[in-house]
Motif scaffolding. Structure first.
Motif, PDB file in Angstrom:
ATOM      1  N   TYR A 203      -2.940   5.283  -3.440  1.00 52.63           N
ATOM      2  CA  TYR A 203      -3.815   6.436  -3.254  1.00 52.63           C
ATOM      3  C   TYR A 203      -2.978   7.670  -2.971  1.00 52.63           C
ATOM      4  CZ  TYR A 203      -7.947   3.521  -3.162  1.00 52.63           C
ATOM      5  OH  TYR A 203      -8.946   2.658  -3.510  1.00 52.63           O
ATOM      6  N   GLY A 204      -3.235   8.730  -3.715  1.00 51.10           N
ATOM      7  CA  GLY A 204      -2.523   9.975  -3.514  1.00 51.10           C
ATOM      8  C   GLY A 204      -1.046   9.880  -3.858  1.00 51.10           C
ATOM      9  N   VAL A 205      -0.696   8.980  -4.767  1.00 46.41           N
ATOM     10  CA  VAL A 205       0.699   8.793  -5.158  1.00 46.41           C
ATOM     11  C   VAL A 205       1.040   9.753  -6.293  1.00 46.41           C
ATOM     12  CG1 VAL A 205       2.365   7.163  -6.123  1.00 46.41           C
ATOM     13  CG2 VAL A 205       0.713   6.390  -4.431  1.00 46.41           C
TER      14      VAL A 205
ATOM     15  N   SER B 152      -6.537   1.369  -7.182  1.00 44.24           N
ATOM     16  CA  SER B 152      -5.991   2.721  -7.184  1.00 44.24           C
ATOM     17  C   SER B 152      -6.864   3.688  -7.951  1.00 44.24           C
ATOM     18  CB  SER B 152      -4.595   2.717  -7.799  1.00 44.24           C
ATOM     19  OG  SER B 152      -4.687   2.411  -9.166  1.00 44.24           O
ATOM     20  N   LYS B 153      -6.566   4.925  -7.752  1.00 42.95           N
ATOM     21  CA  LYS B 153      -7.136   6.000  -8.562  1.00 42.95           C
ATOM     22  C   LYS B 153      -5.977   6.565  -9.365  1.00 42.95           C
ATOM     23  CE  LYS B 153     -11.117   6.825  -6.016  1.00 42.95           C
ATOM     24  NZ  LYS B 153     -12.385   6.918  -6.588  1.00 42.95           N
ATOM     25  N   PHE B 154      -5.223   5.678  -9.967  1.00 39.54           N
ATOM     26  CA  PHE B 154      -3.986   6.033 -10.641  1.00 39.54           C
ATOM     27  C   PHE B 154      -4.202   7.098 -11.700  1.00 39.54           C
ATOM     28  CE2 PHE B 154      -0.317   5.518 -13.361  1.00 39.54           C
ATOM     29  CZ  PHE B 154       0.689   5.396 -12.416  1.00 39.54           C
ATOM     30  N   TRP B 155      -5.321   7.042 -12.383  1.00 36.88           N
ATOM     31  CA  TRP B 155      -5.573   7.987 -13.467  1.00 36.88           C
ATOM     32  C   TRP B 155      -5.733   9.409 -12.947  1.00 36.88           C
ATOM     33  CZ3 TRP B 155      -8.394   3.783 -12.101  1.00 36.88           C
ATOM     34  CH2 TRP B 155      -9.561   4.013 -11.386  1.00 36.88           C
TER      35      TRP B 155
ATOM     36  N   SER C 245       0.848  -1.193   0.000  1.00 38.50           N
ATOM     37  CA  SER C 245       0.000   0.000   0.000  1.00 38.50           C
ATOM     38  C   SER C 245       0.878   1.234   0.000  1.00 38.50           C
ATOM     39  CB  SER C 245      -0.884   0.035   1.247  1.00 38.50           C
ATOM     40  OG  SER C 245      -1.817  -1.002   1.232  1.00 38.50           O
ATOM     41  N   PHE C 246       0.572   2.150  -0.920  1.00 38.74           N
ATOM     42  CA  PHE C 246       1.245   3.442  -0.982  1.00 38.74           C
ATOM     43  C   PHE C 246       0.178   4.505  -0.789  1.00 38.74           C
ATOM     44  CE2 PHE C 246       4.003   0.631  -3.328  1.00 38.74           C
ATOM     45  CZ  PHE C 246       5.292   1.060  -3.042  1.00 38.74           C
TER      46      PHE C 246
END
Length: 108
Positions: free
Chosen positions: A70-72, A89-92, A48-49
């Motif tokens: 998250y928030g990376v 993730s919400k990578f986009w 987890s990041f």
């Protein structure tokens, strides 16, 4: 090979480290900064990041399978041959400031 499996890191700064075949499965990183680091074939599966920053890092063939991101933020550097499949993730929506991504897998 360095093993960090299952550890938790919070508000740490990792600077100028170079690790090959790092085993960081199931590790939790919160509010951490990775600056000018190099990871070759690192295994971050299940890690987890949360609110972490990768500044000018080089990641070659890292495995982010089933990783939470998250928030990376990726600021500069490059990521080549990464596997982000099944990542939660919400990578986009993550900032990718001048970061180069090549041959990366994003599968749900």
């Amino acid at each position: 090979m360095e093993i960090l499996k299952g550890e938790d890191y919070s508000r740490e700064t990792f600077e100028g480290i170079s690790l090959s075949a790092l085993d960081a499965r199931d590790v939790t990183f919160s509010d951490c900064v990775f600056r000018k680091c190099r990871f070759d074939k690192a295994n971050f599966s299940g890690a987890s990041f949360n609110d972490c920053v990768f500044e000018n890092c080089e990641l070659s063939s890292p495995d982010f399978y089933r990783t939470t991101l998250y928030g990376v933020k990726f600021d500069g550097g490059k990521v080549v041959g990464a596997n982000f499949s099944k990542s939660n993730s919400k990578f986009w929506t993550s900032p990718l400031s001048n970061a180069l991504f090549q041959h990366v897998i994003f599968l749900r």
